[in-house]
Design an enzyme around this catalytic site. Sequence first.
Site, PDB file in Angstrom:
ATOM      1  N   SER A   1      41.948 -18.549 -77.033  1.00  0.00           N
ATOM      2  CA  SER A   1      43.269 -19.164 -77.233  1.00  0.00           C
ATOM      3  C   SER A   1      43.222 -20.658 -76.956  1.00  0.00           C
ATOM      4  O   SER A   1      43.830 -21.446 -77.677  1.00  0.00           O
ATOM      5  CB  SER A   1      44.313 -18.558 -76.303  1.00  0.00           C
ATOM      6  OG  SER A   1      44.137 -17.196 -76.152  1.00  0.00           O
TER       7      SER A   1
ATOM      8  N   HIS B   1      28.588   6.338 -43.147  1.00  0.00           N
ATOM      9  CA  HIS B   1      28.676   7.656 -43.759  1.00  0.00           C
ATOM     10  C   HIS B   1      30.119   7.963 -44.119  1.00  0.00           C
ATOM     11  O   HIS B   1      30.519   9.105 -44.194  1.00  0.00           O
ATOM     12  CB  HIS B   1      28.167   8.743 -42.802  1.00  0.00           C
ATOM     13  CG  HIS B   1      26.840   8.418 -42.195  1.00  0.00           C
ATOM     14  ND1 HIS B   1      26.673   8.217 -40.864  1.00  0.00           N
ATOM     15  CD2 HIS B   1      25.640   8.227 -42.767  1.00  0.00           C
ATOM     16  CE1 HIS B   1      25.398   7.918 -40.612  1.00  0.00           C
ATOM     17  NE2 HIS B   1      24.757   7.915 -41.757  1.00  0.00           N
TER      18      HIS B   1
ATOM     19  N   ASP C   1      21.023  12.155 -34.995  1.00  0.00           N
ATOM     20  CA  ASP C   1      19.758  11.419 -35.038  1.00  0.00           C
ATOM     21  C   ASP C   1      19.139  11.325 -33.650  1.00  0.00           C
ATOM     22  O   ASP C   1      17.933  11.504 -33.483  1.00  0.00           O
ATOM     23  CB  ASP C   1      19.995  10.012 -35.608  1.00  0.00           C
ATOM     24  CG  ASP C   1      20.366  10.071 -37.081  1.00  0.00           C
ATOM     25  OD1 ASP C   1      19.516  10.475 -37.882  1.00  0.00           O
ATOM     26  OD2 ASP C   1      21.513   9.718 -37.418  1.00  0.00           O
TER      27      ASP C   1
END
Length: 508
Positions: free
Chosen positions: A377, A151, A44
Amino acid sequence: MLTGVVAGPVFTSPAVGSILAAIRAVRQAGAVGTLLIVKNYTGDRLNFGLALEQARAEGAAVEMVIIGDDAAFTTEMKAGRRGLCGTVLIHKVAGALAEEGAGLNEIVRKVAAVAGAMRTLGVSLSPCSVPGSRPTFQLAEDELELGLGIHGEAGVRRMKITTADKIVKIMLDHMTNPSNASHLLLRPGASVVLVVNNLGGLSYLELSVVAGSAVACLERRGIHIARALVGSFMTALEMAGVSLTILLVDDELLNLLDSDTTAIAWSQPAKVPVSGQRRERVAPKECPEEEERFPAGDQAFPKMKLVLGTVCNTLLSLQDKLNALDRAAGDGDCGSTHARAARAIQEWLDARPLPSDPSRLLSALAKLLLDKMGGSSGALYGLFLTAAAKPLKIDNDLAAWSIAMDAGIEAMMRYGGAAPGDRTMLDSLCAAAEELRALKNPRANLLHVLDKAVQRAEAAAESTKDMKAAAGRASYISSARLVEPDPGAVAAAAILRAVLEGLKAKPV
Ligand SMILES: *[C@@H]1O[C@H](CO)[C@@H](O)[C@H](O)[C@H]1NC(C)=O
Ligand SMILES: CC(=O)N[C@H]1CO[C@H](CO)[C@@H](O)[C@@H]1O
């Protein structure tokens, strides 16, 4: 919040051409300047950096901030401090500043300061996989990984699974420990914004549990949580994990974070009340008249405590087995439900003397199970005991116990909608009830009759294996998959056996 976004392929930085196209589009739409908010990953940084240079060459006013809010690293490393969920807060702050009319350079300066006052740490219970590929890493069932990237990059530490409270404490310790290179200095009295971010695969229930732990843990350190955001802000595909972001704030920064936006993914931060202002939950007082109405009866009823204790121990020891049987047929909680009842009865036995007569004892047990056991129950046992208590009010000889058993079963069938042969606990109970009718004979021997009843109940429970479910938990399931006995029937038979054993045992 944002004017444009440039997405690359999954987990890959976008190409210079895409970024440049976005800058041009924003510029053509009338922006006087463009701020690139980039997470700190090599790809980036390179691609956005190159695009910035090209756009500047075209005469555009472009700046870039690189966000590295990662608190995972203990020592400074070559590839360190990745951009994580805190970046979303930067989007918000930069967007609000621009909306207020701040200039590009002022925004860069302020945003850089905010980015330095924030840290994020993630923890995960599972890897994620890029669609069509294998998982990015392996993690054992009982392990979790601390400090991973978005990532699926590896984290800094693996550890055994433990409670949310403990995990959150480890995370916050790691994020704020001054001996760690990427820590955030967090002093008591500081005001923070907390972000509890889903890494993709957690439910809201789990996320909220973590948020609760984080709020409690920070407050214990004297930190004021000015705002809290809980949700999915920056995910790593389907990773089952969570990240915590802490940002130190002042009022000016809070105003920016609170300002309106039309971005749908931004959820309005919750204002967390200071703990003192939160109303403490008051445990309901036990009803006192109740106890007084039941005089102490351990003397009159010597074996009962032993019998109930044996029943509880039996149910607790069967928890895993019953859960496993229930997983095959229902929702897998039959053992836990019975264990919950057992613990409630144990507490009750420890807390007070037993009611003096059988009818009151059964009524009190019914109330306890209706309050504490839960599930169908709980309701069914509650009905059974309530109905069984009635005949014992009149008489409590052995014959009355047989009548009580029949009355209990009748109530269960009326409200529960099942009949013998439907693969439920009724199969065990009805088989036992038939044997118990022998108690109506005045010369009957209790232990002898009960022993036979228990054997019949156990055989009936076992035979539910071959029954088609017509009611209850398993009736939603194709009968081809039902090869084990019904857990409710197994539990009922085990309770009867425990009663027998309790009666045979010598009181200590
Ligand atoms: C970004 O990561 C590099 C290492 O790859 C590190 O040297 C740098 O300090 C980081 N930048 C920020 C803003 O965290
Ligand atoms: C290198 C270093 O000092 N690491 C520390 C980071 O913080 C944790 C607490 O979570 C410590 O255990 C480490 O020793």
